[in-house]
Design a protein around this motif. Structure first.
Motif, PDB file in Angstrom:
ATOM      1  N   MET A   1      -2.868  -1.962  -7.442  1.00 50.60           N
ATOM      2  CA  MET A   1      -2.256  -2.127  -6.112  1.00 50.60           C
ATOM      3  C   MET A   1      -2.404  -3.574  -5.646  1.00 50.60           C
TER       4      MET A   1
ATOM      5  N   ARG B   1       5.424   3.880  -8.394  1.00 51.36           N
ATOM      6  CA  ARG B   1       5.337   4.399  -7.021  1.00 51.36           C
ATOM      7  C   ARG B   1       6.694   4.391  -6.311  1.00 51.36           C
TER       8      ARG B   1
ATOM      9  N   GLY C   1      -6.507   5.838  -8.847  1.00 56.62           N
ATOM     10  CA  GLY C   1      -5.075   5.702  -8.656  1.00 56.62           C
ATOM     11  C   GLY C   1      -4.655   4.429  -7.956  1.00 56.62           C
ATOM     12  N   ASN C   2      -5.622   3.682  -7.387  1.00 57.33           N
ATOM     13  CA  ASN C   2      -5.311   2.439  -6.667  1.00 57.33           C
ATOM     14  C   ASN C   2      -5.324   1.206  -7.560  1.00 57.33           C
TER      15      ASN C   2
ATOM     16  N   GLN D   1       0.811  -1.218   0.000  1.00 57.38           N
ATOM     17  CA  GLN D   1       0.000   0.000   0.000  1.00 57.38           C
ATOM     18  C   GLN D   1       0.847   1.272   0.000  1.00 57.38           C
TER      19      GLN D   1
ATOM     20  N   TYR E   1       0.367   4.682  -2.334  1.00 57.33           N
ATOM     21  CA  TYR E   1      -1.013   4.817  -2.797  1.00 57.33           C
ATOM     22  C   TYR E   1      -1.796   5.711  -1.830  1.00 57.33           C
ATOM     23  N   THR E   2      -2.946   6.216  -2.272  1.00 57.46           N
ATOM     24  CA  THR E   2      -3.772   7.083  -1.431  1.00 57.46           C
ATOM     25  C   THR E   2      -5.010   6.346  -0.950  1.00 57.46           C
TER      26      THR E   2
END
Length: 611
Positions: free
Chosen positions: A421, A492, A417-418, A384, A387-388
């Protein structure tokens, strides 16, 4: 079959070697177990030090660890005897590891001082006892030290797999407590009667082997743990058989003049009590040197300059052959110092790089576009990072806080944006990567020994300066791999663990080229009247290189907020800094290797090997 001194042997080596193998293995288990956690503990634990502060303390600590064996060896030679010195060192280190479990800043520095002092007594003298088991002209001596070296690396490989895993997963104090048990076990193996030693060695090997099967969380880690467990159990069985034929000879490591221990200094103070008093007085001095690392740096610099000037003066005064040989020692000492300053990033900047920017998770699934807009219950992991969650960036300090508070699972609001992930799966603790170097040593050590023997038999064994060049070159290749991985990180800022492992592999092969020949070179090239002094200067240079390592690591410092929970930027903001420093280290190491290689013909002539 026996040696010329009527010692029982197994596989051609004195049976006492196998006692020392396990005593040193458990001592290294404790040392490297603590080292794997030290920087993380200072930054993430109750101390909440910044990266720069933690690296400075780490550099001062490791530098002093290398400086004190000179004093410990001298005291053993002149008064205590190696055997008593090992026991004193083991007790001090066990107290130090135990003190690490106390959450108080003064206790922390006191623990490091105990470990430094204990290492000074233990490290040089157990090696001395190994050498004393063989006749001076014995051709088995080098083989005995190779076996002993395998014990060192077996302990160094086990410690991150157990101390590191347990410390990061269940709590720092459990990791340090396990290191304490390891040190006590090494001491018990050294002093216990033969039959009890047999039980301790085989019993602990079996228990530890079984523990390695349980303390892991993925198939890859299990495979590595099985490999180490099998090596440990096999060594335990061999040692059990060896000790069935006898143990460490009574005379091994005894003082030259036992009666000197009771002699008095200044008419009232026994010499043995003076040593113990000296230890007590040294501890607060060491605490000051660790806390104020810049003082340690100045002390090392002044002593280093004094030693350098003295060696240069001695070389200029000497006859031509001695002068040339001392110049070779001084020049290779410089290249060795560079090598270890870069190599020792392993316990500091590389440890944090693995923690912050290396993808260590084997994820089970990934967030898809169909999950956008949903709130998913996620088990938090390194996946994670970067990530937001609900518009708030998730960084390492947030993950650390969540784990300390026992919040392993959170509700994650998925946005665009995830997508991609990772979720679920197993995360390898960063400290476990400290096991990569000693595992590669175990895999490649005998290969390199065989390679040098093969080349020597054909008259093509590289000279010592060429081996130094090869060591620096491969170290440069290792940091090139780390630089490449950092510059090709994902979106990221995360780097594949393949690059970290490849970097460690090249560093290890470089170590195997340079490390074994360094001490041998000092002994061969130094004039007989000053071998010990030159050896002391060599260890002082190694100590200074560890201090330099801390200074280099501080260039990668990114955390801030000392005295509070550390604020660690997202991976995308740190990967460039690590890549930049690793790239500069790679370039410096490769250029240094080329310079050393160019100087090699001259240095080889100055060695006067035929005279």
């Amino acid at each position: 079959m026996t040696t010329s001194r009527e010692q029982k042997v197994l596989f051609g080596h004195p049976v006492g070697l196998y006692t020392l193998f396990f005593a040193e293995m458990w001592e290294r288990f404790s040392y490297y177990g603590m080292r794997a956690l030290l920087v993380f503990y200072m930054i993430k634990g109750f101390l909440n030090f910044t990266d720069g502060r933690a690296y400075a303390i780490y550099g001062a600590y490791t530098a002093l660890v290398y400086a004190t064996p000179f004093i410990g060896g001298m005291l053993a030679d002149r008064l205590l005897g190696a055997r008593r010195a090992v026991v004193i060192g083991g007790l001090l280190m066990a107290m130090g590891h135990l003190m690490m479990t106390v959450e108080h800043e003064l206790a922390f520095f006191f623990a490091l001082a105990l470990l430094i002092c204990g290492n000074g007594f233990f490290k040089p003298n157990i090696s001395t006892i190994v050498g004393s088991l063989y006749d001076i002209k014995s051709r088995k001596r080098d083989g005995g030290f190779t076996i002993f070296y395998m014990g060192i690396n077996l302990g160094a490989a086990m410690s991150p797999l157990l101390c590191g895993y347990i410390g990061e997963t269940y709590g720092w104090h459990y990791g340090f407590g396990l290191a304490t048990i390891g040190m006590l076990m090494g001491l018990a193996v050294f002093v216990a009667p033969i039959r009890l030693t047999q039980v301790l060695i085989l019993g602990c090997a079996l228990v530890t082997g079984v523990a390695l099967m349980f303390f892991q969380n993925n198939p890859y880690q299990l495979a590595v743990n099985i490999l180490i467990a099998l090596a440990l159990i096999a060594a335990g069985v061999i040692a059990f058989v060896a000790l069935g034929r006898g143990g460490l000879p009574d005379e091994a490591g005894r003082p030259k003049r036992p009666e000197a221990l009771g002699e008095k200094m200044w008419g009232f103070l026994r010499k043995d009590l003076a040593v113990y008093l000296g230890i007590v007085l040294a501890l607060p001095v060491l605490i000051v040197l660790i806390r104020r690392s810049e003082i340690a740096g100045w002390v090392l610099t002044l002593f280093g300059l004094a030693a350098f000037v003295w060696l240069v003066i001695e070389a200029l005064r000497a006859a031509q052959i001695e002068r040339h040989r001392l110049f070779v020692v001084l020049i290779l000492m410089f290249f060795s110092m560079l090598f270890w300053a870069f190599f020792e990033q392993a316990g500091s900047s590389l440890n944090n790089f693995a923690d912050r920017n290396v993808d260590r998770v084997f994820e089970e699934d990934r967030v898809s576009s169909g999950d956008v807009g949903k709130t998913l219950p996620l088990k938090l992991s390194q996946e994670q990072l970067g990530y937001t969650n609900g518009g708030e960036m998730f960084a390492l300090d947030a993950l650390t806080r969540a784990r300390e508070e026992g919040r392993d699972t959170v509700d994650w609001r998925v946005d665009d944006g995830n997508v991609g992930m990772g979720t679920g799966g197993a995360e390898i603790p960063a400290s476990l990567f400290q096991a990569v170097n000693p595992i590669f040593i175990l895999l490649f050590g005998l290969v390199f020994t065989g390679l040098w023997a093969f080349l020597s038999a054909r008259g093509r064994d590289p000279s010592t300066p060429v081996k130094f060049s090869l060591g620096l070159l491969q170290l440069g290749f290792g940091f090139t791999a780390l630089w490449y991985g950092a510059t090709h990180a994902d979106g990221r800022g995360m780097v594949s663990m393949v690059w970290l492992i490849l970097g460690y592999m090249f560093q290890t092969t470089g170590e195997l080229c340079l490390s074994p020949v360094g001490l041998s070179m000092v002994v061969k090239l130094s004039p007989a009247r000053m071998v010990s002094t030159v050896m002391g200067a060599w260890f002082l240079a190694t100590a200074f290189s560890n201090y330099l390592a801390g200074m280099i690591a501080s260039l990668t410092g990114v955390s801030h907020g000392e005295g509070e929970v550390q604020i660690i930027p997202p991976p995308i903001e740190t990967v460039g800094l690590y890549g930049d420093i690793f790239g500069k280290i790679a370039l410096t190491a490769i250029v240094s290797a080329l310079i050393c290689f160019i100087l090699s013909p001259l240095l080889r002539r100055w060695m006067h090997e035929e005279e």
